[in-house]
Design a protein around this motif. Structure first.
Motif, PDB file in Angstrom:
ATOM      1  N   TYR A   1       0.838  -1.199   0.000  1.00 60.39           N
ATOM      2  CA  TYR A   1       0.000   0.000   0.000  1.00 60.39           C
ATOM      3  C   TYR A   1       0.873   1.250   0.000  1.00 60.39           C
ATOM      4  CZ  TYR A   1      -3.757   3.141   1.478  1.00 60.39           C
ATOM      5  OH  TYR A   1      -4.676   4.160   1.558  1.00 60.39           O
TER       6      TYR A   1
ATOM      7  N   VAL B   1       3.094  -0.533  -7.962  1.00 61.23           N
ATOM      8  CA  VAL B   1       1.846  -0.784  -8.692  1.00 61.23           C
ATOM      9  C   VAL B   1       1.738   0.128  -9.910  1.00 61.23           C
ATOM     10  CG1 VAL B   1      -0.671  -0.711  -8.534  1.00 61.23           C
ATOM     11  CG2 VAL B   1       0.667  -1.613  -6.624  1.00 61.23           C
TER      12      VAL B   1
ATOM     13  N   VAL C   1      -5.094   3.016 -10.617  1.00 58.85           N
ATOM     14  CA  VAL C   1      -5.437   2.018  -9.604  1.00 58.85           C
ATOM     15  C   VAL C   1      -5.609   2.693  -8.260  1.00 58.85           C
ATOM     16  CG1 VAL C   1      -4.624  -0.055  -8.404  1.00 58.85           C
ATOM     17  CG2 VAL C   1      -4.244   0.202 -10.849  1.00 58.85           C
TER      18      VAL C   1
ATOM     19  N   ALA D   1      -7.271  -1.160  -4.135  1.00 53.53           N
ATOM     20  CA  ALA D   1      -7.163  -2.343  -5.000  1.00 53.53           C
ATOM     21  C   ALA D   1      -6.099  -3.288  -4.469  1.00 53.53           C
ATOM     22  CB  ALA D   1      -6.852  -1.926  -6.431  1.00 53.53           C
ATOM     23  N   VAL D   2      -5.068  -2.745  -3.858  1.00 51.99           N
ATOM     24  CA  VAL D   2      -4.013  -3.580  -3.280  1.00 51.99           C
ATOM     25  C   VAL D   2      -4.593  -4.429  -2.153  1.00 51.99           C
ATOM     26  CG1 VAL D   2      -1.841  -3.537  -1.985  1.00 51.99           C
ATOM     27  CG2 VAL D   2      -2.175  -1.996  -3.911  1.00 51.99           C
TER      28      VAL D   2
ATOM     29  N   ASN E   1      -7.570  -5.525  -1.914  1.00 47.27           N
ATOM     30  CA  ASN E   1      -8.491  -6.526  -2.449  1.00 47.27           C
ATOM     31  C   ASN E   1      -7.763  -7.653  -3.173  1.00 47.27           C
ATOM     32  OD1 ASN E   1     -10.819  -5.258  -1.562  1.00 47.27           O
ATOM     33  ND2 ASN E   1     -10.892  -3.933  -3.341  1.00 47.27           N
ATOM     34  N   GLY E   2      -6.475  -7.540  -3.305  1.00 48.18           N
ATOM     35  CA  GLY E   2      -5.704  -8.548  -4.031  1.00 48.18           C
ATOM     36  C   GLY E   2      -4.929  -9.438  -3.086  1.00 48.18           C
TER      37      GLY E   2
ATOM     38  N   VAL F   1      -0.746 -10.205  -1.834  1.00 44.61           N
ATOM     39  CA  VAL F   1       0.619  -9.698  -1.837  1.00 44.61           C
ATOM     40  C   VAL F   1       1.497 -10.627  -1.002  1.00 44.61           C
ATOM     41  CG1 VAL F   1       2.124  -7.765  -1.246  1.00 44.61           C
ATOM     42  CG2 VAL F   1      -0.213  -7.314  -1.979  1.00 44.61           C
TER      43      VAL F   1
ATOM     44  N   MET G   1       2.428 -10.225  -6.489  1.00 48.02           N
ATOM     45  CA  MET G   1       1.145  -9.666  -6.106  1.00 48.02           C
ATOM     46  C   MET G   1       0.119  -9.827  -7.215  1.00 48.02           C
ATOM     47  SD  MET G   1       2.072  -5.574  -6.350  1.00 48.02           S
ATOM     48  CE  MET G   1       0.775  -5.169  -5.257  1.00 48.02           C
ATOM     49  N   THR G   2      -1.132  -9.812  -6.823  1.00 47.55           N
ATOM     50  CA  THR G   2      -2.251  -9.826  -7.749  1.00 47.55           C
ATOM     51  C   THR G   2      -3.179  -8.702  -7.329  1.00 47.55           C
ATOM     52  OG1 THR G   2      -2.103 -12.215  -8.042  1.00 47.55           O
ATOM     53  CG2 THR G   2      -4.195 -11.179  -8.621  1.00 47.55           C
ATOM     54  N   ILE G   3      -3.521  -7.837  -8.294  1.00 45.98           N
ATOM     55  CA  ILE G   3      -4.442  -6.746  -7.999  1.00 45.98           C
ATOM     56  C   ILE G   3      -5.481  -6.648  -9.114  1.00 45.98           C
ATOM     57  CG2 ILE G   3      -2.797  -5.391  -6.663  1.00 45.98           C
ATOM     58  CD1 ILE G   3      -2.541  -3.560  -9.118  1.00 45.98           C
ATOM     59  N   LYS G   4      -6.601  -6.058  -8.793  1.00 44.40           N
ATOM     60  CA  LYS G   4      -7.654  -5.852  -9.781  1.00 44.40           C
ATOM     61  C   LYS G   4      -7.393  -4.535 -10.498  1.00 44.40           C
ATOM     62  CE  LYS G   4     -12.597  -5.607 -10.447  1.00 44.40           C
ATOM     63  NZ  LYS G   4     -13.915  -5.637  -9.825  1.00 44.40           N
TER      64      LYS G   4
END
Length: 134
Positions: free
Chosen positions: A34, A40, A63, A67-68, A70-71, A73, A84-87
Motif C-alpha cells: 500500500y 503498482v 489504480v 485495490a491492493v 483486495n488482491g 501480496v 502480487m495480484t491486484i484488480k
C-alpha cells in the motif's frame, strides 16, 4: 475506569494476534505494498502500453490504493522481492494483474506482468505483458 482493564486486555490480545500469526505477516505485506506507490503504478503503466491489453481491457484507469487490499501480496527475500495480484479496471472490462518483481536499489525490476481477463467468458484469457526467463 472499570472498562479500561478489559479494553486494554483485548487490545493486547489483538496486537499479539497480529504479531504472532500468519495474519500479521499478511497485514504487513499489504501495508508495505500500500505504501509503495511506484510498484503498482509502474506495473500498470507497462500493462497499459501493451497493444493486446489496450484492445481487450481498454485504457487502464488509475489504480485505487484499495485495490491492493483486495488482491494478494507476498514479499520475500527481506522484502526485496514481491509477487502480487491486484484488480485493474479498463474502459472495456476489468481484469486481474499478476506481478512479480524484485527491488534493484530504489527501483523495482519486473520479472512478470500478466493480465487475466475472466469476464465475459468468451473473452477469458491471460495476456503476458512481460516475462523474463531465468
Amino acid at each position: 475506569m472499570k472498562w479500561f482493564v478489559p479494553l486494554a486486555g483485548v487490545f493486547i490480545l489483538i496486537i499479539g494476534f497480529f504479531t504472532f500469526t500468519m495474519f500479521g505477516d499478511h497485514f504487513n505485506n499489504f501495508a508495505q505494498a500500500y505504501a509503495e506507490d511506484d510498484l503498482v503504478e509502474n506495473a500498470v503503466q507497462k500493462a497499459g502500453e501493451d497493444p493486446r491489453v489496450r484492445e481487450v481491457v481498454g485504457e487502464i484507469m488509475p489504480v485505487d490504493k484499495m485495490a491492493v487490499l483486495n488482491g494478494e501480496v507476498r514479499y520475500s527475500e527481506d522484502n526485496n522481492a514481491v509477487e502480487m495480484t491486484i484488480k485493474i479496471n479498463g474502459t472495456k472490462t476489468s481484469a486481474m494483474m499478476d506481478v512479480a518483481a524484485e527491488r534493484a536499489g530504489e527501483q523495482w525490476k519486473y520479472h512478470k506482468i500478466d493480465v487475466r481477463i475472466k469476464n465475459p467468458p468468451e473473452k477469458k484469457q491471460t495476456i503476458r505483458v512481460l516475462a523474463v526467463s531465468e
